[in-house]
Design a protein around this motif. Structure first.
Motif, PDB file in Angstrom:
ATOM      1  N   ARG A  45     -25.109  41.400  -2.071  1.00  0.00           N
ATOM      2  CA  ARG A  45     -24.973  42.812  -2.470  1.00  0.00           C
ATOM      3  C   ARG A  45     -25.939  43.118  -3.627  1.00  0.00           C
ATOM      4  O   ARG A  45     -26.555  44.176  -3.675  1.00  0.00           O
ATOM      5  CB  ARG A  45     -23.514  43.076  -2.873  1.00  0.00           C
ATOM      6  N   ALA A  46     -26.088  42.161  -4.539  1.00  0.00           N
ATOM      7  CA  ALA A  46     -27.019  42.353  -5.661  1.00  0.00           C
ATOM      8  C   ALA A  46     -28.446  42.554  -5.132  1.00  0.00           C
ATOM      9  O   ALA A  46     -29.173  43.448  -5.587  1.00  0.00           O
ATOM     10  CB  ALA A  46     -26.959  41.147  -6.597  1.00  0.00           C
ATOM     11  N   ARG A  47     -28.825  41.729  -4.159  1.00  0.00           N
ATOM     12  CA  ARG A  47     -30.178  41.819  -3.565  1.00  0.00           C
ATOM     13  C   ARG A  47     -30.372  43.182  -2.893  1.00  0.00           C
ATOM     14  O   ARG A  47     -31.399  43.843  -3.041  1.00  0.00           O
ATOM     15  CB  ARG A  47     -30.304  40.672  -2.553  1.00  0.00           C
ATOM     16  N   GLU A  48     -29.323  43.605  -2.183  1.00  0.00           N
ATOM     17  CA  GLU A  48     -29.367  44.886  -1.470  1.00  0.00           C
ATOM     18  C   GLU A  48     -29.553  46.054  -2.465  1.00  0.00           C
ATOM     19  O   GLU A  48     -30.365  46.955  -2.255  1.00  0.00           O
ATOM     20  CB  GLU A  48     -28.016  45.058  -0.758  1.00  0.00           C
ATOM     21  N   ILE A  49     -28.790  45.997  -3.559  1.00  0.00           N
ATOM     22  CA  ILE A  49     -28.886  47.068  -4.571  1.00  0.00           C
ATOM     23  C   ILE A  49     -30.275  47.045  -5.215  1.00  0.00           C
ATOM     24  O   ILE A  49     -30.912  48.090  -5.399  1.00  0.00           O
ATOM     25  CB  ILE A  49     -27.785  46.908  -5.644  1.00  0.00           C
ATOM     26  N   ALA A  50     -30.751  45.841  -5.539  1.00  0.00           N
ATOM     27  CA  ALA A  50     -32.077  45.727  -6.178  1.00  0.00           C
ATOM     28  C   ALA A  50     -33.152  46.310  -5.255  1.00  0.00           C
ATOM     29  O   ALA A  50     -34.026  47.073  -5.705  1.00  0.00           O
ATOM     30  CB  ALA A  50     -32.377  44.265  -6.505  1.00  0.00           C
TER      31      ALA A  50
END
Ligand SMILES: C[S@@+](CC[C@H](N)C(=O)[O-])C[C@H]1O[C@@H](n2cnc3c(N)ncnc32)[C@H](O)[C@@H]1O
Length: 250
Positions: free
Chosen positions: A47-52
């Motif tokens: 999810r962090a990668r997706e948001i970034a």
């Protein structure tokens, strides 16, 4: 009054709206902005990668994305960060007309206190003596000096003091700022009775430094004391600690 003119109608280009990260995701991500960095707090690495990725693809003027990788730790209150995008953890942040450079991996900094810092800075008079016991990179000291105060900022973190000196230079107030890298307990007697205003922004531990604050305070001194307490009695422990000059028993 339009007398001779002719009224014409024509279509114009559609206005381009900015693409936000939420437009690119199926949810509203939460993030803070600090200069050209976006700060997120996400445990799930996918999810962090997706948001970034969405932040970078959006129209936000962001080139660095950092994910909080720990809580603030130890004496210096610095946290670990995961660099999801960008070159490094150094940012340039502007706050109420002052510019601050700082490295989030080396120093404590939070943009959330900006309004409070500004509120306090507007109370500062030219020529007054202001002492920040936990100065960090100077977000109190620099605007105080901008208002004409003579300032001393102390911090136990050598990197914070290097940035404080740089930030004083950047904002043209280095002549009114003394930056000291030390434990404020060991500095207080050098400035005995000197301060017209003292800032104590070390929530959870400020009460351990009240004796030093009493040493620093001049006859008529304003103390800005920050603490985090339970909502049932948010001010009581701090008030009792200040009145007793010792750790409050709560
Ligand atoms: C919560 S931060 C606040 C920094 C700054 N006032 C701000 O608003 O960004 C607390 C700071 O106190 C410093 N500090 C902790 N213990 C200290 C001590 N004994 N003497 C001086 N500075 C100390 C830490 O290194 C840290 O930079």
């Amino acid at each position: 009054m339009l007398e001779d003119g002719e009224i014409v109608s024509r279509t114009v280009d559609e206005r381009d709206t900015q693409t936000t990260p939420a437009d690119l995701l199926a949810f509203e991500p939460s993030y803070e902005r600090l200069g050209r960095a976006a700060l997120i707090d996400e445990d799930d690495s996918e999810r962090a990668r997706e948001i970034a990725d969405a932040i970078l693809e959006s129209d936000l003027p962001v080139e660095t994305v950092l994910n909080k990788a720990s809580k603030v730790k130890g004496e210096t209150r610095v946290r670990d960060w995961e660099l999801l995008a960008g070159e490094d953890t150094e940012v340039v942040h502007r706050e109420y007309g002052c510019e601050f450079v700082l490295d989030l991996a080396e120093v404590y900094f939070s943009p959330r206190l900006a309004t409070e810092r500004h509120r306090v800075a507007t109370k500062v008079d030219a020529g007054e003596h202001a002492f920040d016991m936990f100065a960090g990179v100077g977000p109190f000291v620099v605007p105080f000096a901008n208002h004409g105060a003579e300032c001393v900022g102390v911090d136990i973190n050598a990197d914070a003091i290097d940035y404080l000196r740089e930030n004083a230079r950047r904002n043209g107030v280095e002549d009114r700022v003394t930056a000291i890298n030390d434990d404020v307990h060991d500095v207080a007697t050098d400035y005995e009775g000197w301060a017209d205003r003292i800032v104590m922004n070390l929530p959870h531990s400020a009460d351990e430094f009240l004796e030093a604050a009493v040493t620093l305070a001049g006859d008529d001194c304003v103390l800005h004391y920050y603490d985090i307490q339970h909502e049932d009695d948010p001010f009581g422990p701090g008030e009792r600690a200040i009145l007793c000059g010792r750790r409050a028993r709560v």
